[in-house]
Design a protein around this motif. Structure first.
Motif, PDB file in Angstrom:
ATOM      1  N   PRO A   7       0.825  -1.217   0.000  1.00  0.00           N
ATOM      2  CA  PRO A   7       0.000   0.000   0.000  1.00  0.00           C
ATOM      3  C   PRO A   7       0.855   1.261   0.000  1.00  0.00           C
ATOM      4  CG  PRO A   7       0.053  -0.983   2.187  1.00  0.00           C
ATOM      5  CD  PRO A   7       0.725  -1.963   1.258  1.00  0.00           C
ATOM      6  N   VAL A   8       0.270   2.336  -0.523  1.00  0.00           N
ATOM      7  CA  VAL A   8       0.904   3.651  -0.503  1.00  0.00           C
ATOM      8  C   VAL A   8       0.102   4.545   0.426  1.00  0.00           C
ATOM      9  CG1 VAL A   8       1.687   5.608  -1.865  1.00  0.00           C
ATOM     10  CG2 VAL A   8       1.675   3.321  -2.873  1.00  0.00           C
ATOM     11  N   LEU A   9       0.774   5.143   1.403  1.00  0.00           N
ATOM     12  CA  LEU A   9       0.124   5.981   2.409  1.00  0.00           C
ATOM     13  C   LEU A   9       0.606   7.418   2.314  1.00  0.00           C
ATOM     14  CD1 LEU A   9       0.485   3.596   5.502  1.00  0.00           C
ATOM     15  CD2 LEU A   9      -1.361   3.657   3.810  1.00  0.00           C
ATOM     16  N   ARG A  10      -0.231   8.328   2.788  1.00  0.00           N
ATOM     17  CA  ARG A  10       0.205   9.709   2.928  1.00  0.00           C
ATOM     18  C   ARG A  10       1.195   9.803   4.082  1.00  0.00           C
ATOM     19  NH1 ARG A  10      -5.480  12.977   3.089  1.00  0.00           N
ATOM     20  NH2 ARG A  10      -5.086  12.620   5.295  1.00  0.00           N
ATOM     21  N   ASN A  11       1.831  10.969   4.231  1.00  0.00           N
ATOM     22  CA  ASN A  11       2.802  11.088   5.317  1.00  0.00           C
ATOM     23  C   ASN A  11       2.151  11.270   6.682  1.00  0.00           C
ATOM     24  OD1 ASN A  11       2.025  13.791   5.239  1.00  0.00           O
ATOM     25  ND2 ASN A  11       3.911  14.490   4.282  1.00  0.00           N
ATOM     26  N   ASP A  12       0.807  11.211   6.737  1.00  0.00           N
ATOM     27  CA  ASP A  12       0.120  11.138   8.030  1.00  0.00           C
ATOM     28  C   ASP A  12      -0.372   9.729   8.323  1.00  0.00           C
ATOM     29  OD1 ASP A  12      -1.946  10.911   6.233  1.00  0.00           O
ATOM     30  OD2 ASP A  12      -3.086  12.635   6.954  1.00  0.00           O
ATOM     31  N   GLY A  13       0.049   8.772   7.498  1.00  0.00           N
ATOM     32  CA  GLY A  13      -0.285   7.372   7.721  1.00  0.00           C
ATOM     33  C   GLY A  13      -1.615   6.929   7.148  1.00  0.00           C
ATOM     34  N   LYS A  14      -2.365   7.826   6.517  1.00  0.00           N
ATOM     35  CA  LYS A  14      -3.658   7.476   5.934  1.00  0.00           C
ATOM     36  C   LYS A  14      -3.487   7.134   4.460  1.00  0.00           C
ATOM     37  CE  LYS A  14      -6.151  10.528   9.114  1.00  0.00           C
ATOM     38  NZ  LYS A  14      -7.049  11.711   9.228  1.00  0.00           N
ATOM     39  N   PRO A  15      -4.399   6.314   3.901  1.00  0.00           N
ATOM     40  CA  PRO A  15      -4.281   5.963   2.476  1.00  0.00           C
ATOM     41  C   PRO A  15      -4.397   7.195   1.582  1.00  0.00           C
ATOM     42  CG  PRO A  15      -5.801   4.490   3.613  1.00  0.00           C
ATOM     43  CD  PRO A  15      -5.502   5.597   4.569  1.00  0.00           C
ATOM     44  N   LEU A  16      -3.710   7.157   0.447  1.00  0.00           N
ATOM     45  CA  LEU A  16      -3.866   8.215  -0.536  1.00  0.00           C
ATOM     46  C   LEU A  16      -5.301   8.252  -1.037  1.00  0.00           C
ATOM     47  CD1 LEU A  16      -0.715   8.214  -0.570  1.00  0.00           C
ATOM     48  CD2 LEU A  16      -0.866   8.588  -3.036  1.00  0.00           C
ATOM     49  N   LEU A  17      -5.794   9.449  -1.333  1.00  0.00           N
ATOM     50  CA  LEU A  17      -7.120   9.615  -1.911  1.00  0.00           C
ATOM     51  C   LEU A  17      -7.005   9.873  -3.407  1.00  0.00           C
ATOM     52  CD1 LEU A  17      -8.875  11.779   0.844  1.00  0.00           C
ATOM     53  CD2 LEU A  17      -8.827   9.292   0.605  1.00  0.00           C
ATOM     54  N   ARG A  18      -8.123   9.793  -4.057  1.00  0.00           N
ATOM     55  CA  ARG A  18      -8.187   9.978  -5.508  1.00  0.00           C
ATOM     56  C   ARG A  18      -7.490  11.274  -5.933  1.00  0.00           C
ATOM     57  NH1 ARG A  18     -12.080   7.667  -8.879  1.00  0.00           N
ATOM     58  NH2 ARG A  18     -13.006   6.843  -6.961  1.00  0.00           N
ATOM     59  N   ASN A  19      -6.679  11.178  -6.972  1.00  0.00           N
ATOM     60  CA  ASN A  19      -5.961  12.317  -7.566  1.00  0.00           C
ATOM     61  C   ASN A  19      -4.844  12.888  -6.693  1.00  0.00           C
ATOM     62  OD1 ASN A  19      -7.469  12.282  -9.937  1.00  0.00           O
ATOM     63  ND2 ASN A  19      -9.052  13.599  -9.076  1.00  0.00           N
ATOM     64  N   ASP A  20      -4.417  12.159  -5.665  1.00  0.00           N
ATOM     65  CA  ASP A  20      -3.230  12.612  -4.921  1.00  0.00           C
ATOM     66  C   ASP A  20      -1.977  12.472  -5.775  1.00  0.00           C
ATOM     67  OD1 ASP A  20      -4.349  13.533  -2.594  1.00  0.00           O
ATOM     68  OD2 ASP A  20      -4.202  11.632  -1.533  1.00  0.00           O
ATOM     69  N   TRP A  21      -1.969  11.515  -6.694  1.00  0.00           N
ATOM     70  CA  TRP A  21      -0.921  11.413  -7.697  1.00  0.00           C
ATOM     71  C   TRP A  21      -1.451  11.933  -9.024  1.00  0.00           C
ATOM     72  CZ3 TRP A  21       1.276   5.743  -7.100  1.00  0.00           C
ATOM     73  CH2 TRP A  21       2.118   5.695  -5.981  1.00  0.00           C
ATOM     74  N   HIS A  22      -0.588  12.599  -9.777  1.00  0.00           N
ATOM     75  CA  HIS A  22      -0.963  13.079 -11.094  1.00  0.00           C
ATOM     76  C   HIS A  22      -0.077  12.422 -12.143  1.00  0.00           C
ATOM     77  CE1 HIS A  22      -3.792  16.245  -9.836  1.00  0.00           C
ATOM     78  NE2 HIS A  22      -3.054  16.252  -8.735  1.00  0.00           N
ATOM     79  N   ALA A  23      -0.665  12.116 -13.292  1.00  0.00           N
ATOM     80  CA  ALA A  23       0.040  11.406 -14.354  1.00  0.00           C
ATOM     81  C   ALA A  23       1.329  12.126 -14.750  1.00  0.00           C
ATOM     82  CB  ALA A  23      -0.869  11.264 -15.574  1.00  0.00           C
ATOM     83  N   ASN A  24       2.410  11.341 -14.826  1.00  0.00           N
ATOM     84  CA  ASN A  24       3.721  11.797 -15.295  1.00  0.00           C
ATOM     85  C   ASN A  24       4.392  12.809 -14.368  1.00  0.00           C
ATOM     86  OD1 ASN A  24       3.427  10.217 -17.713  1.00  0.00           O
ATOM     87  ND2 ASN A  24       2.085  11.820 -18.514  1.00  0.00           N
ATOM     88  N   ILE A  25       3.906  12.938 -13.142  1.00  0.00           N
ATOM     89  CA  ILE A  25       4.544  13.801 -12.146  1.00  0.00           C
ATOM     90  C   ILE A  25       5.257  12.909 -11.133  1.00  0.00           C
ATOM     91  CG2 ILE A  25       4.227  15.568 -10.397  1.00  0.00           C
ATOM     92  CD1 ILE A  25       3.661  16.491 -13.252  1.00  0.00           C
ATOM     93  N   PRO A  26       6.588  13.003 -11.003  1.00  0.00           N
ATOM     94  CA  PRO A  26       7.319  12.109 -10.093  1.00  0.00           C
ATOM     95  C   PRO A  26       7.053  12.430  -8.630  1.00  0.00           C
ATOM     96  CG  PRO A  26       8.805  13.743 -11.027  1.00  0.00           C
ATOM     97  CD  PRO A  26       7.489  13.927 -11.731  1.00  0.00           C
ATOM     98  N   THR A  27       7.192  11.424  -7.801  1.00  0.00           N
ATOM     99  CA  THR A  27       7.064  11.593  -6.361  1.00  0.00           C
ATOM    100  C   THR A  27       8.035  10.650  -5.666  1.00  0.00           C
ATOM    101  OG1 THR A  27       5.473  11.675  -4.522  1.00  0.00           O
ATOM    102  CG2 THR A  27       5.249   9.846  -6.074  1.00  0.00           C
ATOM    103  N   ILE A  28       8.414  10.975  -4.459  1.00  0.00           N
ATOM    104  CA  ILE A  28       9.365  10.169  -3.689  1.00  0.00           C
ATOM    105  C   ILE A  28       8.609   9.383  -2.625  1.00  0.00           C
ATOM    106  CG2 ILE A  28      11.317  10.236  -2.091  1.00  0.00           C
ATOM    107  CD1 ILE A  28      12.370  12.646  -3.583  1.00  0.00           C
TER     108      ILE A  28
END
Length: 436
Positions: A140-161
């Motif tokens: 699973p991928v979580l936010r930095n507050d420990g909760k699951p990511l919600l819809r559109n937290d990631w955007h296409a072709n935008i990198p994240t660490i």
């Protein structure tokens, strides 16, 4: 001449090993050998080591320079700077993504051991995404507050660490669902499960295909992407193609909600809460039908909790196993006109410091119903019935106790008869409860 390419040695063709054409400048391709005929060590072994070093330098995108003694150190800096070995382009999605690191990741770290990767999603995510790197299984991928990511937290072709810890990937930076936007005017959102979709492309801004939302919860989630302030978010729930599942607000502050249905055929049906407002938030819910299939006494179909405030009007209550409406944990509710069609645990449920005030709105019992505990159940909470409250319509349709007040609860009934709640059995008090 630097140490890796000395002035003396055998011709390159005699002794080179794995590196056939190294990328060098200012160098003669000479290789180590202490004695061409009877070497004191194996030139091939030494040359293999040299090949590895030259390969490392070339992999960093630079040529070995015989005029320098810091080639390897510089190469290491470039390799770290480029970070190619910890970057993965993700495919599939929008929930389950896959990707590969080069070289392949051999295993996920053990619990409490962290590693970092850069990922580039190919599409916007849906709720609770997962990733599978090098076929090692989805995590699973979580936010930095420990909760699951919600819809559109990631955007296409935008990198994240991401950082791996305790069996999950943690998004290192804040994501969209954690950053609210100001609301500069009232916002109208439309929910219609006959034509709507919760796809990220649907914004809810009109009751049309391509815009309307599919679920009540999605509209609430969009609303809480905005900051608290002086403007309202109006959620319009259309009759649609059938019932809607319930929704709940987050516990953090957001804009005031006004929820409007189209009448008795706008149906909210859920296993627990048809609508729950929490925290320092306020909402109005109007002109919908609710049905709750929860365990008996588990809480109201429409509930204000944890300091929230709620206005309830023109609600059509079907069977509600946990109770029709509730104020709990210092939540407060103002009750306007409502109509009752089904059996329930109680019509009004107050506990743990909750407060309910009954306005002059008409309470109507449309058909015979049975109440398990009492019309009003109050434990450790308070409420008031104003003198202007009108009598119940269809009060004779109610089978069950009028009220039960306990655990130091207090109800102030200011009506002329001092016994406003409908029921076939007189109300009772216990454990220091007061009805006056």
């Amino acid at each position: 001449m630097s140490a890796m390419f000395p002035d003396s040695g055998v011709p390159a063709v005699d002794a080179r090993n794995t590196l056939l054409d190294p990328d060098t400048v200012n160098c003669n391709e000479l290789w180590y050998s202490t004695n061409r005929c009877t070497p004191r060590f194996d030139p091939a072994a030494a040359n293999a080591q040299l090949s590895e070093l030259i390969n490392a330098i070339n992999c960093a995108g630079i040529a070995y320079d015989c005029s320098k003694l810091d080639n390897l150190c510089t190469a290491i800096k470039y390799l770290v700077q480029q970070g190619d070995s910890w970057c993965a382009a993700l495919t599939l999605g929008p929930v389950d993504y896959v990707g590969d690191l080069d070289p392949p990741l051999l295993a996920y770290p053990v619990d409490n051991c962290c590693m970092a990767v850069k990922v580039i999603p190919n599409v916007n995510n849906n709720d609770s995404p997962r990733i599978n790197l090098n076929g090692l299984g989805f995590k699973p991928v979580l936010r930095n507050d420990g909760k699951p990511l919600l819809r559109n937290d990631w955007h296409a072709n935008i990198p994240t660490i991401l950082i791996y810890c305790n069996g999950a990937w943690i998004n290192a930076s804040y994501v969209e669902s954690q950053v609210t936007k100001p609301l500069n005017a009232d916002l109208d959102l439309w929910v219609n499960n006959a034509i709507g979709s919760d796809d990220p492309a649907n914004d809810g801004l009109s009751n049309t295909v391509g815009h309307a939302l599919k679920t009540f919860q999605r509209a609430v989630d969009i609303a809480y992407g905005y900051q608290a302030g002086g403007h309202f978010v109006n959620i319009h729930i259309m009759n649609g193609s059938g019932p809607y599942a319930g929704a709940m607000t987050p516990s953090y502050a957001g804009p005031q909600l006004r929820i409007y249905g189209e009448g008795i055929n706008t149906r909210l049906v859920d296993s627990l809460f048809c609508f729950l407002v929490r925290g320092p938030n306020a909402a109005t819910i109007d002109n919908v039908s609710v049905q709750q299939n929860s365990p008996v006494g588990s809480g109201g179909a429409i509930t204000a909790a944890n300091g929230a405030s709620l206005i309830i009007s023109n609600i059509y209550y079907q069977n509600c196993n946990g109770g029709c409406m509730q104020a709990s944990r210092t939540g407060s509710a103002a009750i306007y006109a409502c109509t009752y069609y089904g059996n329930c645990y109680c019509c009004f449920y107050l506990n743990l410091g909750g407060v309910i005030d009954w306005t002059p709105g008409q309470q109507t019992v449309a058909q015979p119903i049975s109440i398990t505990t009492a019309n009003l159940f109050c434990g450790g909470a308070s409420g008031g019935v104003p003198a202007s409250a009108v009598p119940w319509v269809g009060a004779g349709n109610v089978t069950g106790s009028k009220y039960l007040v306990s655990a130091c609860g207090a109800i102030n009934d200011q009506t002329a008869g001092k016994n406003w709640f409908a029921g076939s059995v007189a109300g009772t008090t216990q454990t220091n409860g007061v009805y006056f």
